[in-house]
Design an enzyme around this catalytic site. Structure first.
Site, PDB file in Angstrom:
ATOM      1  N   ASN A 291       4.532  -4.843   2.753  1.00  0.00           N
ATOM      2  CA  ASN A 291       3.205  -5.449   2.522  1.00  0.00           C
ATOM      3  C   ASN A 291       3.222  -6.888   3.033  1.00  0.00           C
ATOM      4  OD1 ASN A 291       4.087  -7.248   0.249  1.00  0.00           O
ATOM      5  ND2 ASN A 291       4.649  -5.254  -0.596  1.00  0.00           N
ATOM      6  N   ASP A 359       5.548   0.362  -4.174  1.00  0.00           N
ATOM      7  CA  ASP A 359       5.581   1.341  -5.258  1.00  0.00           C
ATOM      8  C   ASP A 359       6.325   2.613  -4.856  1.00  0.00           C
ATOM      9  OD1 ASP A 359       4.247   0.003  -7.385  1.00  0.00           O
ATOM     10  OD2 ASP A 359       2.400   0.109  -6.191  1.00  0.00           O
ATOM     11  N   LYS A 369      16.039   7.120  14.722  1.00  0.00           N
ATOM     12  CA  LYS A 369      14.579   6.941  14.870  1.00  0.00           C
ATOM     13  C   LYS A 369      13.912   8.330  14.906  1.00  0.00           C
ATOM     14  CE  LYS A 369      11.198   5.125  18.063  1.00  0.00           C
ATOM     15  NZ  LYS A 369      10.945   4.849  19.463  1.00  0.00           N
TER      16      LYS A 369
HETATM   17  O1  PMT Z   1       3.829 -13.830  -1.670  1.00  0.00           O
HETATM   18  P1  PMT Z   1       2.472 -14.471  -1.479  1.00  0.00           P
HETATM   19  O2  PMT Z   1       1.968 -14.318  -0.054  1.00  0.00           O
HETATM   20  O3  PMT Z   1       2.469 -15.897  -1.935  1.00  0.00           O
HETATM   21  O4  PMT Z   1       1.415 -13.685  -2.378  1.00  0.00           O
HETATM   22  C1  PMT Z   1       1.501 -13.744  -3.771  1.00  0.00           C
HETATM   23  C2  PMT Z   1       1.263 -12.369  -4.395  1.00  0.00           C
HETATM   24  C3  PMT Z   1      -0.124 -11.890  -4.053  1.00  0.00           C
HETATM   25  C4  PMT Z   1       2.315 -11.373  -3.904  1.00  0.00           C
HETATM   26  C5  PMT Z   1       1.439 -12.575  -5.948  1.00  0.00           C
HETATM   27  O5  PMT Z   1       0.490 -13.504  -6.392  1.00  0.00           O
HETATM   28  C6  PMT Z   1       1.240 -11.270  -6.699  1.00  0.00           C
HETATM   29  O6  PMT Z   1       0.147 -10.874  -7.060  1.00  0.00           O
HETATM   30  N1  PMT Z   1       2.373 -10.563  -6.972  1.00  0.00           N
HETATM   31  C7  PMT Z   1       2.383  -9.211  -7.554  1.00  0.00           C
HETATM   32  C8  PMT Z   1       2.199  -8.195  -6.473  1.00  0.00           C
HETATM   33  C9  PMT Z   1       2.240  -6.777  -6.994  1.00  0.00           C
HETATM   34  O7  PMT Z   1       3.069  -6.018  -6.585  1.00  0.00           O
HETATM   35  O8  PMT Z   1       1.382  -6.501  -7.941  1.00  0.00           O
HETATM   36  P2  PMT Z   1       1.280  -5.089  -8.693  1.00  0.00           P
HETATM   37  O9  PMT Z   1      -0.030  -5.161  -9.401  1.00  0.00           O
HETATM   38  O10 PMT Z   1       1.496  -3.979  -7.749  1.00  0.00           O
HETATM   39  O11 PMT Z   1       2.480  -5.115  -9.717  1.00  0.00           O
HETATM   40  C10 PMT Z   1       2.347  -5.621 -11.037  1.00  0.00           C
HETATM   41  C11 PMT Z   1       3.629  -6.291 -11.456  1.00  0.00           C
HETATM   42  O12 PMT Z   1       4.700  -5.339 -11.488  1.00  0.00           O
HETATM   43  C12 PMT Z   1       4.097  -7.405 -10.547  1.00  0.00           C
HETATM   44  O13 PMT Z   1       4.628  -8.409 -11.370  1.00  0.00           O
HETATM   45  C13 PMT Z   1       5.190  -6.757  -9.708  1.00  0.00           C
HETATM   46  O14 PMT Z   1       6.187  -7.712  -9.328  1.00  0.00           O
HETATM   47  C14 PMT Z   1       5.769  -5.753 -10.673  1.00  0.00           C
HETATM   48  N2  PMT Z   1       6.306  -4.555 -10.034  1.00  0.00           N
HETATM   49  C15 PMT Z   1       5.489  -3.701  -9.360  1.00  0.00           C
HETATM   50  C16 PMT Z   1       6.008  -2.528  -8.851  1.00  0.00           C
HETATM   51  C17 PMT Z   1       7.383  -2.265  -9.008  1.00  0.00           C
HETATM   52  N3  PMT Z   1       7.915  -1.160  -8.512  1.00  0.00           N
HETATM   53  N4  PMT Z   1       8.171  -3.137  -9.651  1.00  0.00           N
HETATM   54  C18 PMT Z   1       7.652  -4.269 -10.162  1.00  0.00           C
HETATM   55  O15 PMT Z   1       8.382  -5.089 -10.751  1.00  0.00           O
END
Ligand code: PMT
Length: 490
Positions: A291, A359, A369
């Site tokens: 991403n 995810d 490849k």
């Molecule tokens: O890196 P930048 O360009 O500065 O951008 C910042 C950001 C947009 C990445 C940051 O502000 C942000 O929103 N980070 C979380 C991104 C994310 O994966 O969000 P989510 O809604 O999918 O996940 C929710 C939470 O679970 C997050 O804290 C994530 O780190 C965590 N997670 C998600 C999936 C996973 N498999 N393991 C996790 O720990």
């Protein structure tokens, strides 16, 4: 009677016109006082009183300003309370004269100000004016043996709570971004461990030039706070963005920054685990799922924690920004590697999951490849499997950090989805940010700004749009305010 330093008095009073007005005389009379180094007797009590009203201690005989400016009544007595000290670096631009006003107003807050001037700055104001106002020696020469004996440049850089650069010229910004140490000002900027505020001032074309903008981005990325510039008429007569922010704005920012540094050691002895950046999940030897996370937000949080004395472990996916200073860095690529690194870093007092973890990953990444054979009509099928949820695993771990914070990146139903994630993942706080590229707040991924809502089980707080570095400071301040309460509960 010995000569009076009339020039210093004029500076302290705010300029020649102030003295003319105070004594009811014309410009030629003031020139006369300067030449003779003397004032008429009737002027002495008036000058003494005016200087005292401006917060100076004055010797009534010699009219010399002998001590630091006193703290004005009713103002917060910061210097007495916390011994706050600022290094005021003056760059070479017409806005240098405003540095005198900034210096005076900082002292109104009880802050000790020590001046440093570049060679170019001395074309606009003299070190004597600044010394007269600060009642401190003003430094300018990197290679002065006297100054090295009195106060080595490393000591000068270290014995300050904040460095303020007024005005920050294009050249000073560029040299700082490059890490040059070719004069006293840039050497101090490189050697200091104190926070830095810069107030740029330059011609609008110079400000908008890609080189200056790239330097600005680098400086901000390294945690330097940049105030302004504002739009208006610049010294060269051109209209546009490049005019330095007013002294009031600069002083307000400096005082706020100092308030933050008061809490500098507040997290000493604590260990924080921060995740940042994207994860990269291979599909085959050359393709991957990932991403647009740049790591800016997570890295800024790690840096802000480190500045408060926290031991920080930063686990980051691949990014193109430098490692923040003072943190233990662990570089990973995949979610599984990130999880393993996070678990290995426990125990921790605080965990902040900013990383954009993919995810899903390919169930079986192909070693070579994946070949597109001639005549292939159908696209290959790639089976995906779920990645571990690092935030959820940290929240339910036997060594669970006392405060676990997640981010929620949402394109729809921001608040509802973020609250649901808070419950499902078992964290204490979640910072919800809208990441839709067509969001009215702009793209968060890769950008310098972010706008979040802090959601806990019983409250929601909307924070305004701000720089990611500012958001990091705000979050860390919130952690400092909370961690005592969390500790008390356990
Ligand atoms: O890196 P930048 O360009 O500065 O951008 C910042 C950001 C947009 C990445 C940051 O502000 C942000 O929103 N980070 C979380 C991104 C994310 O994966 O969000 P989510 O809604 O999918 O996940 C929710 C939470 O679970 C997050 O804290 C994530 O780190 C965590 N997670 C998600 C999936 C996973 N498999 N393991 C996790 O720990």
């Amino acid at each position: 009677m010995s000569r009076i330093d009339v020039a210093a008095l004029i500076t302290a009073l705010g300029g020649r016109e102030s003295l003319q007005h105070l004594l009811g005389v014309g410009p030629s009379a003031v020139s006369n006082y300067l030449t003779k180094g003397a004032l008429p007797n009737r002027a002495r009590p008036l000058v003494c009183q005016a200087l005292q009203e401006r917060g100076y201690q004055v010797d009534p005989q010699s009219l010399s300003i002998t001590a630091l400016p006193l703290v004005k009544s009713g103002r917060p007595q910061a210097r007495e309370r916390q011994g706050a000290a600022i290094l005021l670096i003056v760059g070479g631009g017409i806005a240098a004269y405003k540095a005198l006003e900034v210096s005076r107003r900082l002292q109104d807050h009880g802050i000790k100000v020590t001046g440093v001037m570049t060679k170019a700055a001395q074309q606009f104001i003299t070190p004597l004016s600044l010394s007269a106002l600060t009642a401190q020696k003003t430094y300018s020469d990197l290679f002065s043996l006297t100054e090295e004996a009195e106060m080595g440049h490393i000591r000068l850089a270290r014995e300050t709570d904040l460095v303020v650069v007024v005005p920050a010229t294009a050249s000073l910004m560029a040299r700082t971004a490059q890490g040059l140490a070719d004069d006293l000002a840039t050497t101090l900027l490189l050697a200091t461990k104190a926070p830095i505020i810069m107030a740029p001032a330059m011609n609008p074309a110079m400000w908008s030039n890609a080189a200056t903008q790239a330097n600005l981005a680098t400086l901000r990325q390294r945690g330097i706070e940049v105030i302004g510039p504002v739009t208006g008429e610049t010294a060269c007569g051109e209209e546009g963005k490049g005019r330095m922010s007013g002294p009031d704005t600069i002083v307000t920012a400096a005082v706020a920054k100092l308030a933050q540094t008061v809490s500098a050691g507040a997290l000493t002895g604590k260990h924080a685990l921060v995740t940042s950046g994207p994860t990269v999940e291979p599909l085959d030897a050359v393709r991957f799922i990932s991403n647009h996370s740049s790591g800016r937000q997570g890295h800024a949080i790690a840096a802000a924690l480190a500045r408060r004395g926290t031991r920080v472990t930063l686990v980051s996916g691949p990014v193109n920004i430098p490692d923040p200073p003072g943190v233990a860095m662990i570089h990973v690529r995949t979610a599984e590697q990130m999880l393993a690194a996070c678990k290995a870093a426990l125990p921790a007092d605080i965990a902040i999951c900013t990383a954009a973890v993919a995810d899903w990953r390919a169930q079986k990444p192909v070693k070579g490849k994946i070949k597109k054979l001639p005549g292939d009509t159908a696209a290959p099928t790639i089976s995906l499997t779920k990645n571990p949820d690092i935030l959820a695993q940290l929240s339910s771990h036997s060594q669970r950090p006392k405060l676990v914070i997640g981010f929620a990146a949402e394109t729809d139903n921001l608040q509802a989805n973020a609250s649901e994630k808070l419950r499902r993942k078992g964290c204490d706080w979640i910072l919800a940010n809208a990441v839709s590229p067509d969001s009215s707040d702009g793209t968060v991924f890769g950008n310098e700004h972010n706008k979040v809502s802090l959601i806990t089980s019983d409250e929601k707080e909307d924070w305004p749009m701000m720089l990611k570095t500012e958001l990091a400071d705000k979050l860390v301040q919130r952690i400092i305010n909370t961690i005592g309460v969390v500790n008390a509960k356990n």
